[in-house]
Design an enzyme around this catalytic site. Sequence first.
Site, PDB file in Angstrom:
ATOM      1  N   ARG A 261     -80.968  29.098  -8.655  1.00 51.22           N
ATOM      2  CA  ARG A 261     -80.430  30.366  -8.563  1.00 51.22           C
ATOM      3  C   ARG A 261     -81.137  31.257  -9.416  1.00 51.22           C
ATOM      4  O   ARG A 261     -81.710  30.914 -10.327  1.00 51.22           O
ATOM      5  CB  ARG A 261     -79.167  30.282  -9.109  1.00 51.22           C
ATOM      6  CG  ARG A 261     -78.478  31.292  -8.736  1.00 51.22           C
ATOM      7  CD  ARG A 261     -77.341  30.998  -9.131  1.00 51.22           C
ATOM      8  NE  ARG A 261     -76.840  30.117  -8.349  1.00 51.22           N
ATOM      9  CZ  ARG A 261     -75.813  29.529  -8.513  1.00 51.22           C
ATOM     10  NH1 ARG A 261     -75.254  29.692  -9.359  1.00 51.22           N
ATOM     11  NH2 ARG A 261     -75.300  28.753  -7.831  1.00 51.22           N
TER      12      ARG A 261
ATOM     13  N   LEU B 209     -70.921  26.977 -11.015  1.00 48.30           N
ATOM     14  CA  LEU B 209     -72.368  27.107 -11.193  1.00 48.30           C
ATOM     15  C   LEU B 209     -73.075  27.529  -9.918  1.00 48.30           C
ATOM     16  O   LEU B 209     -74.084  28.212  -9.952  1.00 48.30           O
ATOM     17  CB  LEU B 209     -72.961  25.776 -11.687  1.00 48.30           C
ATOM     18  CG  LEU B 209     -72.640  25.442 -13.135  1.00 48.30           C
ATOM     19  CD1 LEU B 209     -73.430  24.227 -13.584  1.00 48.30           C
ATOM     20  CD2 LEU B 209     -72.971  26.611 -14.050  1.00 48.30           C
ATOM     21  N   GLU B 210     -72.542  27.113  -8.798  1.00 45.57           N
ATOM     22  CA  GLU B 210     -73.220  27.430  -7.552  1.00 45.57           C
ATOM     23  C   GLU B 210     -73.022  28.855  -7.082  1.00 45.57           C
ATOM     24  O   GLU B 210     -73.936  29.448  -6.519  1.00 45.57           O
ATOM     25  CB  GLU B 210     -72.775  26.457  -6.456  1.00 45.57           C
ATOM     26  CG  GLU B 210     -73.241  25.037  -6.715  1.00 45.57           C
ATOM     27  CD  GLU B 210     -74.756  24.952  -6.829  1.00 45.57           C
ATOM     28  OE1 GLU B 210     -75.438  25.783  -6.229  1.00 45.57           O
ATOM     29  OE2 GLU B 210     -75.235  24.052  -7.530  1.00 45.57           O
ATOM     30  N   SER B 211     -71.842  29.394  -7.260  1.00 44.46           N
ATOM     31  CA  SER B 211     -71.615  30.745  -6.743  1.00 44.46           C
ATOM     32  C   SER B 211     -70.705  31.573  -7.643  1.00 44.46           C
ATOM     33  O   SER B 211     -70.149  32.561  -7.182  1.00 44.46           O
ATOM     34  CB  SER B 211     -71.003  30.666  -5.333  1.00 44.46           C
ATOM     35  OG  SER B 211     -69.685  30.169  -5.391  1.00 44.46           O
TER      36      SER B 211
ATOM     37  N   VAL C 243     -77.371  24.910  -3.117  1.00 43.20           N
ATOM     38  CA  VAL C 243     -76.970  23.826  -3.695  1.00 43.20           C
ATOM     39  C   VAL C 243     -76.529  22.907  -2.866  1.00 43.20           C
ATOM     40  O   VAL C 243     -76.287  22.919  -1.939  1.00 43.20           O
ATOM     41  CB  VAL C 243     -75.786  24.028  -4.222  1.00 43.20           C
ATOM     42  CG1 VAL C 243     -75.370  22.799  -4.427  1.00 43.20           C
ATOM     43  CG2 VAL C 243     -75.867  24.898  -5.157  1.00 43.20           C
TER      44      VAL C 243
END
Length: 443
Positions: free
Chosen positions: A34, A170-172, A20
Amino acid sequence: MRKNAFWAVAFATGLLGTGVGAVGATSSLRPVLRPAEPVVERISVVASALRPKLRPEVLSTTPTPVTQVASHAGFNRWIDGFQRRAQAQGIRASTLRAAFSGVRYDADVIRRDRNQSEFTKTIWEYLDSAASDTRIRNGKAALRKHNRTLDAIEARYGVEKEVVVAVWGLESAYGEYRGSNDIVQSLATLAYDGRRGAFFEEQLIAALRILQNGDTSPRNMTGSWAGAMGHTQFIPTSYLAYAVDFTGDGRRDIWADDPSDALASTAAYLKRFGWVKGQPWGVEVQLPRGFDYAQASRKVTRSPAQWAQMGVVDMRGRAVPNHGNASILLPAGGQGAAFMIFKNFAVIERYNTADAYVIGVGHLSDRIKGGPAIKASWPRGDRALTFAERKEMQQRLTRAGFSTQGVDGRIGPKTIAAVRAYQRSQGLAPDGYASLSLLKRLR
Ligand SMILES: [Ca+2]
């Protein structure tokens, strides 16, 4: 800008797909894709051309069968040649030696790259996960745990802490899935493989620059199989351009368990692209009966007061406060939720251009702040079109006289315009929604 219609969000299959934040093939940071990991989903835009720039776009071109992947004998020769190119760009031999120590061709990375295709989700399926009860609860906990740091980041960059936390979520999954792939090995394998080789070679050079600068060590430089790194999944070029050292130790450490530098880097990135503090990303609205769907376009902007005069009001029936000019977005056509979106929507797009992603970040941030769930219902009986179906729709529209100007399986602005024109010709509401029922009608 593309958007609209079926927001086909594709989820890649590996764990942490791309990254991201930062991607951009060139410029932006985009977070990216993802995989079908329960916790974090990454979106990739099936269609757009590299846009988010933060993350590499993983799904784009035609996949090559894995059997064509070259044998690894060539990999070592490729590394020799690459190292000469890297040195010509200022990477020292000592940096290369340390970075490539133990690096081997990683067949698993190529398998993931080839497998990314076709999982598409509808916007509501995506949002069910992006703003699930668990992700909201964990976001509130993360906010409490890091409240002092987040307040300081908000004060310095002018980006609301809930928005930064939502990107992180949301990214990790708030740092839980940062990816454990060796970045140099992954990027070298992808660059050698050749599908988007130039892009990955550029990322590899950037990764080596990061190591040469001393921000982290080769051993600690881990991330997704596609090169996105740290809590908020920056790809190397985005990192070089936008990451910050918030802790003041002289290193921009987005890989550490302490998320401070990563979160500040995300805020710095959003600020850099014009984040307006106090402005919402968007507000759920209701449309009046008989609303002209041609007005629901990114090209049409009006003040909230002007929209209110047309009958577009918030879910309590009141004019939306004046946060600046706004457009109306119908991510699932006239049968789903409607949003009035502001400039900050486009700022989040710099992370990942998929509308589903932007709405996901925005809505998750609202929920973490204690805001309400989306009130409108979605056309849950619909399913996402497959890639083949999207191409078929484009072929049938074009044959019927509504040219999509190409058949690429991506629902972009031209396809949406063709869908709207076809809908008008059929006496349907021209909401531009490329649904399965529309495909059936075309057949
Ligand atoms: Ca630091």
